[in-house]
Design a protein around this motif. Structure first.
Motif, PDB file in Angstrom:
ATOM      1  N   ASN A  78       0.809  -1.218   0.000  1.00 14.64           N
ATOM      2  CA  ASN A  78       0.000   0.000   0.000  1.00 14.64           C
ATOM      3  C   ASN A  78       0.843   1.268   0.000  1.00 14.64           C
ATOM      4  O   ASN A  78       0.304   2.366   0.073  1.00 14.64           O
ATOM      5  CB  ASN A  78      -0.922   0.018   1.229  1.00 14.64           C
ATOM      6  N   ASN A  79       2.159   1.114  -0.022  1.00 10.49           N
ATOM      7  CA  ASN A  79       3.049   2.271   0.064  1.00 10.49           C
ATOM      8  C   ASN A  79       3.981   2.294  -1.152  1.00 10.49           C
ATOM      9  O   ASN A  79       4.883   1.455  -1.271  1.00 10.49           O
ATOM     10  CB  ASN A  79       3.863   2.194   1.361  1.00 10.49           C
ATOM     11  N   ALA A  80       3.774   3.269  -2.033  1.00  6.41           N
ATOM     12  CA  ALA A  80       4.567   3.345  -3.272  1.00  6.41           C
ATOM     13  C   ALA A  80       6.037   3.646  -3.012  1.00  6.41           C
ATOM     14  O   ALA A  80       6.880   3.472  -3.890  1.00  6.41           O
ATOM     15  CB  ALA A  80       3.983   4.409  -4.199  1.00  6.41           C
ATOM     16  N   HIS A  81       6.356   4.110  -1.811  1.00  7.03           N
ATOM     17  CA  HIS A  81       7.755   4.425  -1.487  1.00  7.03           C
ATOM     18  C   HIS A  81       8.463   3.253  -0.812  1.00  7.03           C
ATOM     19  O   HIS A  81       9.642   3.356  -0.481  1.00  7.03           O
ATOM     20  CB  HIS A  81       7.815   5.662  -0.591  1.00  7.03           C
ATOM     21  N   ASP A  82       7.743   2.182  -0.583  1.00  7.66           N
ATOM     22  CA  ASP A  82       8.323   1.004   0.064  1.00  7.66           C
ATOM     23  C   ASP A  82       8.254  -0.149  -0.925  1.00  7.66           C
ATOM     24  O   ASP A  82       7.172  -0.696  -1.187  1.00  7.66           O
ATOM     25  CB  ASP A  82       7.525   0.669   1.340  1.00  7.66           C
ATOM     26  N   MET A  83       9.397  -0.521  -1.467  1.00  6.85           N
ATOM     27  CA  MET A  83       9.423  -1.563  -2.494  1.00  6.85           C
ATOM     28  C   MET A  83      10.754  -2.310  -2.411  1.00  6.85           C
ATOM     29  O   MET A  83      11.692  -1.843  -1.759  1.00  6.85           O
ATOM     30  CB  MET A  83       9.246  -0.946  -3.876  1.00  6.85           C
ATOM     31  N   PRO A  84      10.844  -3.462  -3.058  1.00  2.98           N
ATOM     32  CA  PRO A  84      12.111  -4.204  -3.044  1.00  2.98           C
ATOM     33  C   PRO A  84      13.251  -3.360  -3.617  1.00  2.98           C
ATOM     34  O   PRO A  84      13.037  -2.507  -4.476  1.00  2.98           O
ATOM     35  CB  PRO A  84      11.806  -5.409  -3.948  1.00  2.98           C
ATOM     36  N   TYR A  85      14.461  -3.616  -3.116  1.00  2.27           N
ATOM     37  CA  TYR A  85      15.627  -2.845  -3.556  1.00  2.27           C
ATOM     38  C   TYR A  85      16.065  -3.237  -4.964  1.00  2.27           C
ATOM     39  O   TYR A  85      16.076  -4.421  -5.309  1.00  2.27           O
ATOM     40  CB  TYR A  85      16.786  -3.070  -2.593  1.00  2.27           C
ATOM     41  N   ALA A  86      16.469  -2.230  -5.740  1.00  2.00           N
ATOM     42  CA  ALA A  86      17.005  -2.490  -7.076  1.00  2.00           C
ATOM     43  C   ALA A  86      18.257  -3.352  -6.986  1.00  2.00           C
ATOM     44  O   ALA A  86      18.573  -4.103  -7.911  1.00  2.00           O
ATOM     45  CB  ALA A  86      17.314  -1.169  -7.778  1.00  2.00           C
ATOM     46  N   GLY A  87      18.981  -3.235  -5.876  1.00  2.00           N
ATOM     47  CA  GLY A  87      20.199  -4.023  -5.689  1.00  2.00           C
ATOM     48  C   GLY A  87      19.931  -5.496  -5.437  1.00  2.00           C
ATOM     49  O   GLY A  87      20.863  -6.305  -5.444  1.00  2.00           O
ATOM     50  N   GLY A  88      18.665  -5.839  -5.198  1.00  2.00           N
ATOM     51  CA  GLY A  88      18.304  -7.239  -5.012  1.00  2.00           C
ATOM     52  C   GLY A  88      18.494  -7.766  -3.603  1.00  2.00           C
ATOM     53  O   GLY A  88      18.285  -8.961  -3.359  1.00  2.00           O
ATOM     54  N   TRP A  89      18.854  -6.935  -2.641  1.00  2.00           N
ATOM     55  CA  TRP A  89      19.059  -7.408  -1.280  1.00  2.00           C
ATOM     56  C   TRP A  89      17.719  -7.669  -0.626  1.00  2.00           C
ATOM     57  O   TRP A  89      16.847  -6.793  -0.595  1.00  2.00           O
ATOM     58  CB  TRP A  89      19.856  -6.359  -0.477  1.00  2.00           C
ATOM     59  N   ALA A  90      17.582  -8.871  -0.088  1.00  2.43           N
ATOM     60  CA  ALA A  90      16.309  -9.254   0.530  1.00  2.43           C
ATOM     61  C   ALA A  90      16.050  -8.422   1.781  1.00  2.43           C
ATOM     62  O   ALA A  90      16.981  -8.003   2.473  1.00  2.43           O
ATOM     63  CB  ALA A  90      16.351 -10.737   0.885  1.00  2.43           C
ATOM     64  N   ILE A  91      14.802  -8.168   2.040  1.00  4.59           N
ATOM     65  CA  ILE A  91      14.380  -7.424   3.226  1.00  4.59           C
ATOM     66  C   ILE A  91      13.804  -8.422   4.225  1.00  4.59           C
ATOM     67  O   ILE A  91      12.968  -9.256   3.865  1.00  4.59           O
ATOM     68  CB  ILE A  91      13.331  -6.355   2.842  1.00  4.59           C
ATOM     69  N   ASP A  92      14.265  -8.339   5.465  1.00  6.31           N
ATOM     70  CA  ASP A  92      13.855  -9.312   6.475  1.00  6.31           C
ATOM     71  C   ASP A  92      12.518  -8.936   7.114  1.00  6.31           C
ATOM     72  O   ASP A  92      12.221  -7.755   7.334  1.00  6.31           O
ATOM     73  CB  ASP A  92      14.930  -9.422   7.563  1.00  6.31           C
TER      74      ASP A  92
END
Lengths: 140, 95
Positions: A78-92
């Motif tokens: 629901n937040n356009a500013h919160d998305m997976p990183y372009a660098g591909g690092w997984a978010i925990d």
């Protein structure tokens, strides 16, 4: 007068047909079963209701990642500013649960947000389940 | 371990085991630097020293290293080198 073969069964067969047609309306719908996925994004409508996302839009916040991708990557659909990183690092998944205590040995590190080499803003707490090495560097 | 290629090598070797180096660049050429050394781990713009200065006692010597265990608990800070065995040791603790 002979009895036509099967004629005695006809009323029962006819009744069975009506019973069958009546039952179609009695069966639980896809939505009631919780398996309906109206936008085809991989999340059911009932899951989208829990998340607060739009069940008719594959990418509710229009950030280029589907709602299902964001759930899988632990970002907010629901937040356009919160998305997976372009660098591909997984978010925990623990990112929202970190309770910082300071900067000394034994403390839980305070969060920070800095821009990376791809232009994304990276937060330390996104890597809460990793062994992290912070390296202050000049140009070597 | 001191240089960018060495950090990148550690990331390539231990990244899939849960090790993530984050370079905090204090000079303005962050993107060029990351591209030159083909750095795939996070390289962040800390030209204002807003983050790295928090982990330093006294004057800043580069590289300045801080190691965080899972849960982001600070294991040690303000050092200038780390070895592969240091990383293997902490990864084993949380395996």
């Amino acid at each position: 007068m002979g009895v036509e073969e099967g004629s005695l069964l006809k009323p029962f067969l006819r009744g069975g047909l009506w019973l069958l047609l009546g039952c179609v309306g009695c069966l639980p719908s896809m939505e009631e079963l919780g398996v309906l996925d109206s936008d085809g994004d991989g999340l059911t409508d009932s899951e989208e209701a829990e998340l607060g996302t739009d069940p008719m839009r594959e990418d509710t916040d229009s950030d280029g990642f589907s709602d299902a991708e964001e759930v899988a990557e632990n970002t907010d659909p629901n937040n356009a500013h919160d998305m997976p990183y372009a660098g591909g690092w997984a978010i925990d998944a623990c990112r929202e649960d970190v309770e910082s205590t300071g900067y000394e040995v034994g403390d839980i590190a305070e969060n920070f947000a800095l821009v990376d080499q791809f232009g994304d803003t990276v937060e330390l707490h996104d890597f809460c389940n990793r062994v992290v090495l912070l390296k202050g560097a000049a140009d070597t | 371990m001191r240089t960018a290629p060495e950090v990148q090598a550690l990331y390539e070797e231990y990244g899939d085991q849960g090790f993530l180096p984050i370079s905090l660049m204090t000079t303005a050429n962050m993107s060029t630097w990351a591209s030159t050394y083909r750095l795939e781990h996070p390289v962040l713009d800390d030209t204002g020293f807003s983050v790295i200065s928090r982990y330093v006692d006294g004057s800043i010597g580069m590289p300045n290293l801080t190691l965080l265990a899972p849960g982001l608990k600070i294991r040690w800070r303000d050092r200038h080198s780390i070895s592969a065995s240091d990383i293997e040791s902490i990864l084993a603790d949380f395996d």
